[in-house]
Scaffold this motif. Sequence first.
Motif, PDB file in Angstrom:
ATOM      1  N   GLU A 101       0.867  -1.203  -0.011  1.00 25.52           N
ATOM      2  CA  GLU A 101       0.133   0.055  -0.042  1.00 25.52           C
ATOM      3  C   GLU A 101       0.738   1.165  -0.153  1.00 25.52           C
ATOM      4  N   ALA A 104       1.920   1.786  -3.552  1.00 24.26           N
ATOM      5  CA  ALA A 104       0.906   2.205  -4.224  1.00 24.26           C
ATOM      6  C   ALA A 104       0.816   3.828  -4.161  1.00 24.26           C
ATOM      7  N   LEU A 105       0.887   4.354  -3.091  1.00 23.67           N
ATOM      8  CA  LEU A 105       0.912   5.555  -2.443  1.00 23.67           C
ATOM      9  C   LEU A 105       1.898   6.241  -3.528  1.00 23.67           C
ATOM     10  N   LYS A 108       1.826   6.799  -7.396  1.00 21.70           N
ATOM     11  CA  LYS A 108       0.858   7.975  -7.634  1.00 21.70           C
ATOM     12  C   LYS A 108       1.454   9.193  -7.195  1.00 21.70           C
ATOM     13  N   ARG A 109       2.746   9.367  -6.755  1.00 28.22           N
ATOM     14  CA  ARG A 109       3.103  10.543  -6.127  1.00 28.22           C
ATOM     15  C   ARG A 109       2.879  11.577  -7.158  1.00 28.22           C
ATOM     16  N   GLY A 110       2.506  12.919  -6.831  1.00 30.93           N
ATOM     17  CA  GLY A 110       2.273  13.974  -7.331  1.00 30.93           C
ATOM     18  C   GLY A 110       1.191  13.821  -8.663  1.00 30.93           C
ATOM     19  N   ARG A 113      -5.197  10.958  -8.613  1.00 27.25           N
ATOM     20  CA  ARG A 113      -5.545   9.747  -7.730  1.00 27.25           C
ATOM     21  C   ARG A 113      -6.943   9.412  -8.005  1.00 27.25           C
ATOM     22  N   GLY A 114      -7.217   8.361  -8.732  1.00 29.95           N
ATOM     23  CA  GLY A 114      -8.826   8.177  -9.080  1.00 29.95           C
ATOM     24  C   GLY A 114      -9.603   6.935  -8.353  1.00 29.95           C
ATOM     25  N   LEU A 115     -10.370   6.282  -8.937  1.00 36.99           N
ATOM     26  CA  LEU A 115     -10.923   5.530  -8.615  1.00 36.99           C
ATOM     27  C   LEU A 115     -10.523   3.905  -8.544  1.00 36.99           C
ATOM     28  N   LYS A 116      -9.410   3.985  -9.530  1.00 39.13           N
ATOM     29  CA  LYS A 116      -8.833   2.673  -9.871  1.00 39.13           C
ATOM     30  C   LYS A 116      -8.458   1.963  -8.766  1.00 39.13           C
ATOM     31  N   LEU A 117      -8.339   0.585  -8.800  1.00 38.49           N
ATOM     32  CA  LEU A 117      -7.982  -0.209  -7.517  1.00 38.49           C
ATOM     33  C   LEU A 117      -6.426   0.142  -7.296  1.00 38.49           C
ATOM     34  N   ALA A 118      -6.167   0.477  -6.121  1.00 41.73           N
ATOM     35  CA  ALA A 118      -4.792   0.839  -5.779  1.00 41.73           C
ATOM     36  C   ALA A 118      -3.881  -0.391  -5.745  1.00 41.73           C
ATOM     37  N   ARG A 123      -0.005  -4.156 -10.893  1.00 44.39           N
ATOM     38  CA  ARG A 123       0.725  -3.198  -9.807  1.00 44.39           C
ATOM     39  C   ARG A 123       1.354  -3.970  -8.970  1.00 44.39           C
TER      40      ARG A 123
END
Lengths: 265, 293
Positions: A101, A104-105, A108-110, A113-118, A123
């Motif tokens: 997790e 995953a954060l 997506k830095r910068g 962040r949408g509703l796609k599964l993290a 991934r």
Amino acid sequence: MIALDNIHVVFGRGTPLEKKALSGVSLTIKEGAFTTVIGSNGAGKSTLLGVLAGDVIPTEGSVRIGDADVTRLPTAARAGRVARVFQDPLAGSCGALSIEENLALAHKRGGRRGLKLALGHSRRKLFRERIAELDLGLENRMTDRMAMLSGGQRQAVSLVMAMMAGCDVLLLDEHTAALDPGMAEFVMKLTEKIVGAKKLTTLMVTHSMRQALDYGDRTIMLHGGEIVLDVEGNNRRNLDVEDLIDMFRRVRGQTLDDDELLIAE
Amino acid sequence: MSQIALWGAVELGLVYAFVALGVYLAFRVLDFPDLTVDGTFPLGAAVTAVLIMAGANPWLAAAVAMLAGALAGLVTATLNVRFKILNLLASILTMIALFSVNLRVMGRPNVALLSVDTMLTPFYGHGLRDFMVRPMFLFVLAIVALVVVWRYLESDAGLAMRATGANARMARAQGINTDRQIYLGIALSNALVALGGALFAQTNGFADVTSGVGTIVVGLAAVIIGETLFGTRRILIALIGCVVGSILYRIAIQLALSSDSLGLQASDLNLVTAVLVTFALVLPRLKRGVLSS
Ligand SMILES: Nc1ncnc2c1ncn2[C@@H]1O[C@H](COP(=O)(O)OP(=O)(O)O)[C@@H](O)[C@H]1O
Ligand SMILES: [Mg+2]
């Protein structure tokens, strides 16, 4: 490229505790350069990195990273340009979240962040591969909470996290200082490998004069919020730790106390 | 406990499952102790009751109630984020204000939903007794809410919210606008609680300004019971824990009140709740103490 122009930082202005942390720092760092930063406690090293990261908004002066003027941009708004590893292993990741997790954060830095599964299938695979490169066996513990890792493991993962998304500059603030010598060595080697492979523009604060000269291609020394030494190229190659301490004394016209925490080795 | 009383306890537990999900978002995901819910629950009930009495569609009335709840949450978040008021205090200010707002919305302390259609009307009279239809209907809605919240928290956006509560500095360094996450999370939380209030009004047939007292404690009780029984590791498990915890809490209360040997009466409810929540809070500590000694 990074360009700091005449940066002043004053904390608690107008109060009895007013503190000038940076006084007129100007610094240009070329694309892909690895710069080490030394200086005694309270010299302004962390403040300098804070100014680049956005945690500290300068009282005066301007900050450019890459092609953008980021002087007034808050941390979150410039995170796409800035990757960091903190001194405190607990600061750079979420202990309550799992390794994957956290990755995953960082992935997506910068970014948006949408509703796609993290943690979708592809991934998970990518994150596992990246962690496996550390050779710490952590790839079998991807769902463990970050809080269960040792300080060194956490810093190693933090470095991987810093590399998950692109950046214009990598900021390392004494990122090995809290680790035992063996793990500190491991994390430094890893740092060198990553920075070298990606030709990242890097600023690394260190307490160790030895590290400051052994790694990177330029060294600056801060004292009292000013740059008092700036060496690169042949000048730097011919320096050893003793010279560095001498130069520091000469520039400041004073002797170094033992408790200034400049470690020779 | 009679069969009807049991179904009734499950029904009320399912109404408060929405409160528990909201409280979980605020307290656990965002680490934001939000007492706004004591005002948002009756707000949801009031808005839905007034709209239904004015002839609105009951589903629409519930949706508007959620919107009103979200707005109340935004007020709390604004007080905290924009004006730097301590989160707990910010939520108490909104909660107090909502007491007056709720009276204004209804124009009197309570509104009865007599001889009007509710969300449940179409489901009555198909062979099942009414007291069974209500919990079944609520169960389906609760599952929908649970799945939506779960899927959101497992997304990139939801992960940003979880990071905000877990380590705000790290979240910002990852480019997450933590202020926006607090607005969003507290709004979402209060929307869920207001939906609970709206469903309370529609299943019980009335809205009352005093129905909000202790909402937060009941919500927390459900969350804590769930955590104690199911653990906190995985999001889905924790969310299921909220719903099950809420139902178990109501059954426990019902048992305590209906047991003759205890000699409790309905007005002892708050005392029983406080004791139960204290017990649930201390239990994990006791368990650890026993293990370590
Ligand atoms: N947030 C702050 N508020 C007030 N003073 C600060 C703050 N951050 C740093 N300082 C002060 O500014 C000076 C420089 O600090 P810092 O940049 O952390 O030094 P270094 O990292 O070189 O040890 C110190 O005197 C420190 O006490
Ligand atoms: Mg420092």
